[in-house]
Design a protein around this motif. Sequence first.
Motif, PDB file in Angstrom:
ATOM      1  N   ALA A 196       0.821  -1.205   0.000  1.00  0.00           N
ATOM      2  CA  ALA A 196       0.000   0.000   0.000  1.00  0.00           C
ATOM      3  C   ALA A 196       0.858   1.259   0.000  1.00  0.00           C
ATOM      4  O   ALA A 196       0.439   2.316  -0.501  1.00  0.00           O
ATOM      5  N   ALA A 197       2.064   1.156   0.553  1.00  0.00           N
ATOM      6  CA  ALA A 197       2.973   2.303   0.538  1.00  0.00           C
ATOM      7  C   ALA A 197       3.373   2.653  -0.894  1.00  0.00           C
ATOM      8  O   ALA A 197       3.477   3.833  -1.254  1.00  0.00           O
ATOM      9  N   ILE A 198       3.589   1.615  -1.711  1.00  0.00           N
ATOM     10  CA  ILE A 198       3.924   1.846  -3.122  1.00  0.00           C
ATOM     11  C   ILE A 198       2.758   2.529  -3.829  1.00  0.00           C
ATOM     12  O   ILE A 198       2.943   3.452  -4.634  1.00  0.00           O
ATOM     13  N   TRP A 199       1.549   2.104  -3.523  1.00  0.00           N
ATOM     14  CA  TRP A 199       0.381   2.706  -4.157  1.00  0.00           C
ATOM     15  C   TRP A 199       0.182   4.152  -3.716  1.00  0.00           C
ATOM     16  O   TRP A 199      -0.275   4.990  -4.507  1.00  0.00           O
ATOM     17  N   LEU A 200       0.502   4.469  -2.497  1.00  0.00           N
ATOM     18  CA  LEU A 200       0.407   5.858  -2.053  1.00  0.00           C
ATOM     19  C   LEU A 200       1.413   6.747  -2.789  1.00  0.00           C
ATOM     20  O   LEU A 200       1.141   7.916  -3.058  1.00  0.00           O
ATOM     21  N   GLY A 216       1.111  10.351  -5.211  1.00  0.00           N
ATOM     22  CA  GLY A 216       2.249  11.262  -5.283  1.00  0.00           C
ATOM     23  C   GLY A 216       2.822  11.647  -3.937  1.00  0.00           C
ATOM     24  O   GLY A 216       3.475  12.685  -3.809  1.00  0.00           O
ATOM     25  N   LEU A 217       2.623  10.814  -2.907  1.00  0.00           N
ATOM     26  CA  LEU A 217       3.146  11.144  -1.590  1.00  0.00           C
ATOM     27  C   LEU A 217       4.647  10.904  -1.525  1.00  0.00           C
ATOM     28  O   LEU A 217       5.187  10.006  -2.182  1.00  0.00           O
ATOM     29  N   ARG A 218       5.315  11.716  -0.729  1.00  0.00           N
ATOM     30  CA  ARG A 218       6.733  11.523  -0.451  1.00  0.00           C
ATOM     31  C   ARG A 218       6.882  10.423   0.598  1.00  0.00           C
ATOM     32  O   ARG A 218       5.938  10.095   1.317  1.00  0.00           O
ATOM     33  N   LEU A 219       8.098   9.884   0.712  1.00  0.00           N
ATOM     34  CA  LEU A 219       8.316   8.749   1.619  1.00  0.00           C
ATOM     35  C   LEU A 219       7.972   9.107   3.061  1.00  0.00           C
ATOM     36  O   LEU A 219       7.277   8.347   3.749  1.00  0.00           O
ATOM     37  N   GLY A 220       8.440  10.251   3.546  1.00  0.00           N
ATOM     38  CA  GLY A 220       8.156  10.639   4.924  1.00  0.00           C
ATOM     39  C   GLY A 220       6.673  10.769   5.193  1.00  0.00           C
ATOM     40  O   GLY A 220       6.188  10.442   6.285  1.00  0.00           O
TER      41      GLY A 220
END
Length: 412
Positions: free
Chosen positions: A206-210, A215-219
């Motif tokens: 789900a982090a990859i999809w975000l 377009g979210l940054r990693l932090g």
Amino acid sequence: MPIDDLWYLTQRGPDKKRLPSKRHGRGKRWRVRYTDAAGESREKLFERKVDADAFDLECRSGVAVEVRAKRETDRLTFAEYAQRWREARESGWATETRRRIPQNLRKHLLPVFGVRLIRSINLTDVLAWLSRLLDDGTPKSSVSLYFGLFKTVMNAAVVDRVIPDNPCNGVKLAQILRGLSRAPKWVPTSDQVLRLVEVVPRRYRAAIWLGAGEGLRLGEVLGMEAGPRCVDYDRGDLHVVQQLRHSPEHFGGFYLSTPKSGSVGTVDLDAVVAEELTAHLSEVGPVEFELPDITTGERLTRSVAVLFTSSRGRLLTDTYWSELWADWREAAGWPKAGTFHSLRHFFATTLMSNGVEPQEVQKALRHANLRITLETYVHWLPKRDRPRGLVGDLLRQASGTGREPSTGQDRD
């Protein structure tokens, strides 16, 4: 360091003998001029020339107390001065600044200038350093950040009279960076993003999809928590209000702060991303932590149900994530240029190339202004064919309806 005889003038009389001064026979006769520890011009008087000669020799050799600190300054390295500069100022810095500045000094300035005598650093050295950064592909924003820090330290050295002038003042950084595009060096295709999704464990999918779908940054991804503070499934809204940061020196390590450049915002929640988040909550679930939260400008500690943690249920540092990412990137066949931020580039370029208005892309990315969005992704603007002969046809129509046809003869 000249020694002056105050009882006689430098010029001589007709008989070739030195002429006596107005002070002849009064007061101490011999004067030694020297530069003190603070860089100021000073003088000291002696009755006997032998004493003046001895003091002059001590000044030249750096033994004299009056000039000893000056000699120490001459031998001061950039690393030594930067340490003094940081220690004298960090008590007034914000939490993030206390973490960022020592890190940037350690990683980007000290390896280049650390062992150099600070007085020996010149304009050519600074330009050569900037050139290497750009040749290595360092982002323009990072070059500006590192150069700004270096210039600030050197400005302080001028004020402290450690160096006579700042070599950075001769650098026109804007001109150096002008013409360098913000455009990302590598953007994954849809197939490459899906390949990455396939190799990433369910715990982090789900982090990859975000990243790719929002377009979210990693932090910002690592700072996502379960509940309406971040996700409103009914309204279809995603609230980007915080990011997870890690600083061993502060708050016991992890804490929540506002996103980069204050880019707080609410964006549309993509339906596929919503499905992935729902599946993540069901199959993996959040983990509760008591975390310091400074997103409001004041520190408070609260319970946070963090979505993404390690397999042992621990919070993720940048270093740990980088280790995981390196394995996933290799398994997906991505190049080394492929970072988590590449997913944000994929999100933006997909919107742009499919005709979404740049203003909407700016809003989705939460950029401070439209210029940043256009400079970064202008190459992905769809190319629309302009009708040929449009202006001529319009003029011909106007000529046919509003004017009499020409007879080919001049009128009187």
